[in-house]
Design a protein around this motif. Structure first.
Motif, short mmCIF file in Angstrom:
data_model
loop_
_atom_site.label_atom_id
_atom_site.label_comp_id
_atom_site.label_asym_id
_atom_site.label_seq_id
_atom_site.Cartn_x
_atom_site.Cartn_y
_atom_site.Cartn_z
N LYS A 26 0.84 -1.20 0.00
CA LYS A 26 0.00 0.00 0.00
C LYS A 26 0.89 1.26 0.00
O LYS A 26 0.67 2.19 -0.76
N ASN A 27 1.89 1.25 0.84
CA ASN A 27 2.83 2.38 0.93
C ASN A 27 3.55 2.59 -0.41
O ASN A 27 3.68 3.72 -0.89
N LYS A 29 2.50 1.74 -3.39
CA LYS A 29 1.56 2.27 -4.38
C LYS A 29 1.31 3.76 -4.15
O LYS A 29 1.35 4.56 -5.09
N GLU A 30 1.10 4.12 -2.90
CA GLU A 30 0.84 5.54 -2.58
C GLU A 30 2.00 6.44 -2.98
O GLU A 30 1.81 7.51 -3.53
N LEU A 31 3.22 6.00 -2.67
CA LEU A 31 4.40 6.85 -2.95
C LEU A 31 4.71 6.94 -4.44
O LEU A 31 5.10 8.00 -4.92
N THR A 33 2.73 6.06 -7.27
CA THR A 33 1.70 6.36 -8.28
C THR A 33 1.86 7.79 -8.78
O THR A 33 2.04 8.72 -8.00
#
Ligand SMILES: NC(=O)c1ccc[n+]([C@@H]2O[C@H](COP(=O)([O-])OP(=O)(O)OC[C@H]3O[C@@H](n4cnc5c(N)ncnc54)[C@H](OP(=O)(O)O)[C@@H]3O)[C@@H](O)[C@H]2O)c1
Length: 163
Positions: A26-27, A29-31, A33
């Protein structure tokens, strides 16, 4: 650079990740994207669903004929650094694997590290040593405990190059 490493800097085995931690995914993907991501051919081939969506995928291979689905192919570090998408971006991420981390280590300004609180004795690829003379810790998260979606405890740290 962004990496998940174990307590001995292990990052993978048999061309796979050491483990899949939901919080780390998740981290990541967030950073990443919205930003270009640079990776080696082996890492690209290990992606379970192919190119990462909503990111320009750049893949390094020495094979100049090689074409990848939904990714730009480059045959040298210079070629990557001269891409318009890299020259014009505010931020890009080197996402591995070991060979590519090694090549870009001296160019990186920041390291986004997920530290997995475990040693995988069968790790066969490693991240370079983060030497405290050249890197300062910018932030460290609390430790996240293991749970049903995360087999091992982990925490996040961000390092910044000392200029
Ligand atoms: N834990 C993490 O955060 C993380 C992240 C990413 C990957 N990994 C793991 O790392 C492992 C893969 O790492 P790896 O070191 O084996 O492979 P890699 O770095 O992903 O890819 C190596 C390939 O990149 C190409 N390459 C390397 N240097 C180049 C250069 N100077 N110019 C052009 N192309 C170049 C070559 O491709 P050709 O052979 O096609 O010429 C080489 O075989 C896997 O286990 C993966 O799961 C872990």
């Amino acid at each position: 650079m962004i990496v998940a490493l174990d307590e001995k800097n292990g990052i993978g085995r048999n061309n796979k990740l050491l483990c899949r931690l939901s919080g780390d995914m998740k981290n990541f993907k967030e950073l990443t994207t919205g930003h270009p991501v640079i990776m080696g051919r082996k890492t690209f081939e290990s992606l379970p669903k192919g190119a990462l969506p909503n990111r320009v995928n750049i893949v390094l291979t020495k094979d100049e004929e090689k074409i990848f689905d939904d990714a730009i192919s480059c045959s040298s570090i210079d070629e990557v650094m001269n891409l318009r998408v890299i020259k014009n971006c505010e931020k890009c991420f080197v996402i591995g694997g070991a060979e590519i981390y090694k090549h870009f280590f001296d160019l990186a300004d920041k390291l986004y590290v997920t530290s997995i609180r475990h040693t995988f004795e069968d790790a066969d690829v490693f991240f370079p040593e983060i030497d405290i003379d050249n890197w300062r810790i910018n932030s460290v998260s609390d430790e996240f405990k293991a749970d049903e979606k995360n087999e091992f405890p982990y925490f996040f740290a961000v390092y910044e190059r000392i200029r």
